[in-house]
Design a protein around this motif. Structure first.
Motif, PDB file in Angstrom:
ATOM      1  N   ILE A  79       0.836  -1.201   0.000  1.00 13.29           N
ATOM      2  CA  ILE A  79       0.000   0.000   0.000  1.00 13.29           C
ATOM      3  C   ILE A  79       0.872   1.253   0.000  1.00 13.29           C
ATOM      4  N   LEU A  80       1.919   1.257   0.813  1.00 11.64           N
ATOM      5  CA  LEU A  80       2.821   2.411   0.863  1.00 11.64           C
ATOM      6  C   LEU A  80       3.507   2.641  -0.481  1.00 11.64           C
ATOM      7  N   ASN A  81       3.754   1.574  -1.222  1.00 13.72           N
ATOM      8  CA  ASN A  81       4.427   1.677  -2.518  1.00 13.72           C
ATOM      9  C   ASN A  81       3.453   1.858  -3.680  1.00 13.72           C
ATOM     10  N   THR A  82       2.180   2.033  -3.377  1.00 12.81           N
ATOM     11  CA  THR A  82       1.168   2.260  -4.411  1.00 12.81           C
ATOM     12  C   THR A  82       0.972   3.756  -4.597  1.00 12.81           C
ATOM     13  N   GLY A  83       1.291   4.255  -5.787  1.00 11.56           N
ATOM     14  CA  GLY A  83       1.214   5.687  -6.038  1.00 11.56           C
ATOM     15  C   GLY A  83      -0.180   6.187  -6.359  1.00 11.56           C
ATOM     16  N   GLN A 115       9.785   6.863   1.987  1.00 11.97           N
ATOM     17  CA  GLN A 115       8.642   7.756   1.783  1.00 11.97           C
ATOM     18  C   GLN A 115       7.636   7.051   0.887  1.00 11.97           C
ATOM     19  N   PRO A 116       6.351   7.135   1.210  1.00 11.88           N
ATOM     20  CA  PRO A 116       5.334   6.489   0.371  1.00 11.88           C
ATOM     21  C   PRO A 116       5.345   7.037  -1.051  1.00 11.88           C
ATOM     22  N   LYS A 117       4.980   6.186  -1.979  1.00 13.05           N
ATOM     23  CA  LYS A 117       4.961   6.573  -3.389  1.00 13.05           C
ATOM     24  C   LYS A 117       3.754   7.459  -3.675  1.00 13.05           C
ATOM     25  N   ARG A 118       3.934   8.374  -4.621  1.00 14.94           N
ATOM     26  CA  ARG A 118       2.860   9.232  -5.084  1.00 14.94           C
ATOM     27  C   ARG A 118       2.722   9.102  -6.600  1.00 14.94           C
ATOM     28  N   ALA A 156      -2.515  10.616   5.813  1.00 10.84           N
ATOM     29  CA  ALA A 156      -2.990   9.964   7.032  1.00 10.84           C
ATOM     30  C   ALA A 156      -3.128   8.457   6.828  1.00 10.84           C
ATOM     31  N   VAL A 157      -3.580   8.057   5.649  1.00  8.13           N
ATOM     32  CA  VAL A 157      -3.649   6.626   5.321  1.00  8.13           C
ATOM     33  C   VAL A 157      -2.254   6.016   5.390  1.00  8.13           C
ATOM     34  N   ASP A 158      -1.301   6.672   4.749  1.00  5.16           N
ATOM     35  CA  ASP A 158       0.066   6.144   4.716  1.00  5.16           C
ATOM     36  C   ASP A 158       0.711   6.121   6.098  1.00  5.16           C
TER      37      ASP A 158
END
Length: 244
Positions: A79-83, A115-118, A156-158
């Motif tokens: 999920i964190l790596n889903t942009g 850092q999470p993907k965007r 907030a999700v990330d």
């Protein structure tokens, strides 16, 4: 480093998980692990409450596997790596439901991204460089404010998934974090995903969409600063930034 009092943890975790020290490791190996020592005046309160603490013998199992797609950590990192924000929200609902139905019961152990993907097309600018949003008196101002809120909800999700995977391996007084810790933050992720979905829908109703305006990543700065301390993460990110 943040020197967060051990008393803060007492307000957040069952007391039998509070011991002499709580140690966590940051993914950034240039930062040393932080050790939080019990404040003496907290001991009396801890001992008086410990007898009433519930048994946590059914805690989720921690494994070291990084290949097992049935673990919570695997899905949190995915999920964190889903942009794409819509796909991120969909995965959050799916994984959250599987955890709550106990179709996923193993924590696993994986390294989260720095850092999470965007989304590639998202225009990311430095904090303070966005256009003034105004007070909602015009359509453009309402869109700008909603767009800013959507950005906050996505972060907030990330943040919820990051704390789940980043600190899944943390032990306090020799014991892993309780089931309720993961239950609560997964529910937070689901709630924030709902908020993002509602705001995204409203943006479309107004003839816009998320990504139409520049956004900033300032909310992640505090997550980076607290990546080596669960206590600091709870106090700074979730009890200050998330609460206000």
């Amino acid at each position: 480093m943040y020197n967060t009092p051990d008393c803060i943890l007492m307000a957040l975790l069952p007391v039998q998980y509070l011991g002499q020290t709580a140690r966590t490791n940051c993914v950034n190996t240039s930062l040393l692990p932080q050790e939080v020592t019990r404040i003496p005046e907290c001991d009396t309160i801890t001992r008086s409450l410990a007898a009433n603490s519930k048994d946590h013998s059914d805690e989720p199992k921690i494994t070291e596997s990084i290949e097992d797609t049935d673990t919570l950590s695997y899905w949190a990192v995915k999920i964190l790596n889903t942009g794409d924000p819509d796909e991120k929200i969909k995965l959050t609902f799916d994984v959250g439901e599987k955890w709550q139905k106990k179709e996923i019961t193993t924590l696993g152990h994986m390294i989260p991204p720095d850092q999470p993907k965007r989304a590639d097309q998202l225009n990311i600018v430095a904090p303070g460089k966005e256009k003034r949003r105004g007070k909602g008196g015009s359509l453009a101002s309402r869109i700008s404010n909603l767009h800013s809120l959507a950005n906050i909800e996505q972060w907030a999700v990330d943040l919820s998934w990051d704390i789940v995977v980043r600190f899944a391996h943390v032990t306090v007084d020799g014991q892993q974090l309780p089931q309720e810790f993961f239950d609560d933050f997964i529910q937070v992720a689901i709630d924030e995903a709902k908020h993002y979905g509602m705001i995204s829908t409203r943006l479309k109703d107004l003839g816009s969409h998320f990504g139409a305006l520049p956004v900033h990543n300032a909310l992640w700065d505090s997550a980076t600063d607290t990546c080596d301390s669960l206590l600091a993460r709870l106090a700074i990110v979730h009890m200050v930034h998330e609460a206000r």
